[in-house]
Design an enzyme around this catalytic site. Sequence first.
Site, PDB file in Angstrom:
ATOM      1  N   ASN A  15      -6.498  -9.854 -18.167  1.00 21.11           N
ATOM      2  CA  ASN A  15      -5.233 -10.583 -18.077  1.00 21.11           C
ATOM      3  C   ASN A  15      -4.602 -10.285 -16.716  1.00 21.11           C
ATOM      4  O   ASN A  15      -3.870  -9.303 -16.552  1.00 21.11           O
ATOM      5  CB  ASN A  15      -4.304 -10.165 -19.217  1.00 21.11           C
ATOM      6  N   GLU A  16      -4.898 -11.110 -15.747  1.00 12.05           N
ATOM      7  CA  GLU A  16      -4.458 -10.910 -14.371  1.00 12.05           C
ATOM      8  C   GLU A  16      -2.977 -11.270 -14.223  1.00 12.05           C
ATOM      9  O   GLU A  16      -2.368 -11.864 -15.119  1.00 12.05           O
ATOM     10  CB  GLU A  16      -5.313 -11.766 -13.430  1.00 12.05           C
ATOM     11  N   PRO A  17      -2.365 -10.886 -13.082  1.00 10.89           N
ATOM     12  CA  PRO A  17      -0.966 -11.251 -12.834  1.00 10.89           C
ATOM     13  C   PRO A  17      -0.714 -12.732 -13.080  1.00 10.89           C
ATOM     14  O   PRO A  17      -1.500 -13.585 -12.655  1.00 10.89           O
ATOM     15  CB  PRO A  17      -0.785 -10.887 -11.355  1.00 10.89           C
ATOM     16  N   THR A  46      -9.353  -7.347  -8.155  1.00 19.38           N
ATOM     17  CA  THR A  46     -10.212  -6.988  -9.287  1.00 19.38           C
ATOM     18  C   THR A  46     -11.675  -7.144  -8.908  1.00 19.38           C
ATOM     19  O   THR A  46     -12.507  -6.278  -9.211  1.00 19.38           O
ATOM     20  CB  THR A  46      -9.890  -7.883 -10.499  1.00 19.38           C
TER      21      THR A  46
END
Length: 643
Positions: free
Chosen positions: A174-176, A193
């Site tokens: 769950n990235e920014p 990442t």
Amino acid sequence: MDLQVKDSALIKYEPAGKFEETRFEKIHNISFQNATDASIIVAQEIADLIRSKEAAGEKCVLGLATGSSPINVYAELVRMHQEEGLSFKNVITFNLDEYWPMDKSDVQSYHYFMHEHLFNHVDIPAEQVNIPDGTIAQEEIKSFCIAYEDKIKAAGGLDFQLLGIGRTGHIGFNEPGSHFNSGTRMITLDYLTRADASGAFRGLSNVPKKAITMGINTVLSAKRIVLLGWGQNKAEILKETIEGEISSHVPATYLQEHENTTFVLDDAAASELTRVKTPWLVGTCDWTKELTAKAVFWLCQKVNKTILSLTDKDYNDNGMSDLLALQGSAYNLNIEMFNKLQHTITGWPGGKPGADDTNRPERAEPAKKRVIIFSPHPDDDVISMGGTFDRLVEQGHEVHIAYQTSGNIAVSDHEALKFAEVAAQIGNGDREKFAAIAEQIKNKQRNEIDPVEVRQLKGIIRRCESLGATRFEGVPDEQVHFLDLPFYETGGIKKNPMSQDDVDIVNDLIATVKPHQIYAAGDLADPHGTHKVCLNIIFESLEQLKSESYMNDCWVWLYRGAWHEFEMHEIEMAVPMSPDQVLKKRQAIFYHQSQKDGVMFQGEDLREFWVRAEDRNKETAGKYRALGLAEYAAMEAFMRYHF
């Protein structure tokens, strides 16, 4: 003899339900001296949950993570299964994520990872293992993700969710920008990442750009959440997560909304938390010498003053009134701290012969010292302490260089191919041999481990580069030692655990040289872990040899690598460098040509290693100057290790 786990004092492990928020912290967290001890405690909580569910005749539903953080947790669970009878027959697992596209048999897949580290070694039924499918067709991903969510709900929801954290603040993938209500879905990976994963994939271009991940809402539905955080690299994002405001820019901050979450950290990962970094802002302190120095240097940076210009008001306004009361006045404290810092500076890292060494970092005698510089990879010596290396040789000490690993996996295929093709052209009787090696390189498949012959060639490239640098520095070849420690020689990113065989090799060298000084890499932020293993091997060797009479005269100095410098209060020896020495250090680094352009393990920092090293050394000199000390072009810093 177990060389993996050292006994150490463990702090009490308390569930999140007993957590009372501090002035700064919004998530329950505890820290341990090291990640191994912490992992054993977390594994025990999981095992207790499995057993309690089994006793109640219920399934235990675990959400599991991948990456380096949970490896020791899984190792302990496997041990408990094999030695204590812990059964996984009542366990259902759901993994957080998987790269896409990614074949299950690929060694970089999370499917492969989970079976390698856990599932192949315990008695969990195969049908109770659930991992996102990285081979699913793109048009089927949406329906797959909905089905994954439904399967979690049908199992009764997650009883326990294990998490790591990425330096973007991601949990799972769950990235920014991820939404609080997000479910399992496809996501595009952040550059940082992918950069962090590039070492394992042998280059950024090989890292997938997409992944399937559980969503934030899916994670938060778990009854219990434990997040693991290890190492200095995670310290800043953990501080932001634990102390910052909830924001989609740092998805891990959503965990502040969960009532039963614990962050389990090692000391390095917890180092940026306010109660650790600046405890005087939180409450009453036990003002040790180390904490006093840390506070004074911090205060100088905070108010932008030199040490000797700090006032009583500066201390009182910044939470240090009790320190001032102990010291009597800012004047006395400032003088003490200034002298302490000034005495760390020396142009004689091996000690200055015939001088009063009372206030110097190193002993004056013996005037000529036997020195071993341990270098984890075949370039860490000149990158990290090239100026000090040069001083030691120039000042007449007997300097030995010990390259602990071959560094072969850091040589790119195209670099090795160049050497193989040259050798094939001029190799006389060996032409066919090198032509065959060249063909092996050309036909290599992605993620394939190099054949032994290719690894040998890559190791020779690193060895010859190292000899070029040590000859440039004036070290005789017979004082250059290539240890080729066995733990490293797997041909892949994953290494073997350290063993007594590794320690014996280091023991033999130390016993032969009988050094007065040992320099070792204390940079545990190394992204692929080799520095940490190499340092642990040295520490174990020192433990085994400490009763030898020659060790009474041996001092150990730790240096940092290309990633982080010691904090100012940690530095016990600082070696200044002139502009000419900075240039000479640069030239020594240039001998490691295979690591200069297009380096395999670049990390997120796109600067070449020589630029990183110079910038760091200049920054250290700048910190001394800002505190009111003399101005130097650059400085290398060291901390003494007491064994």
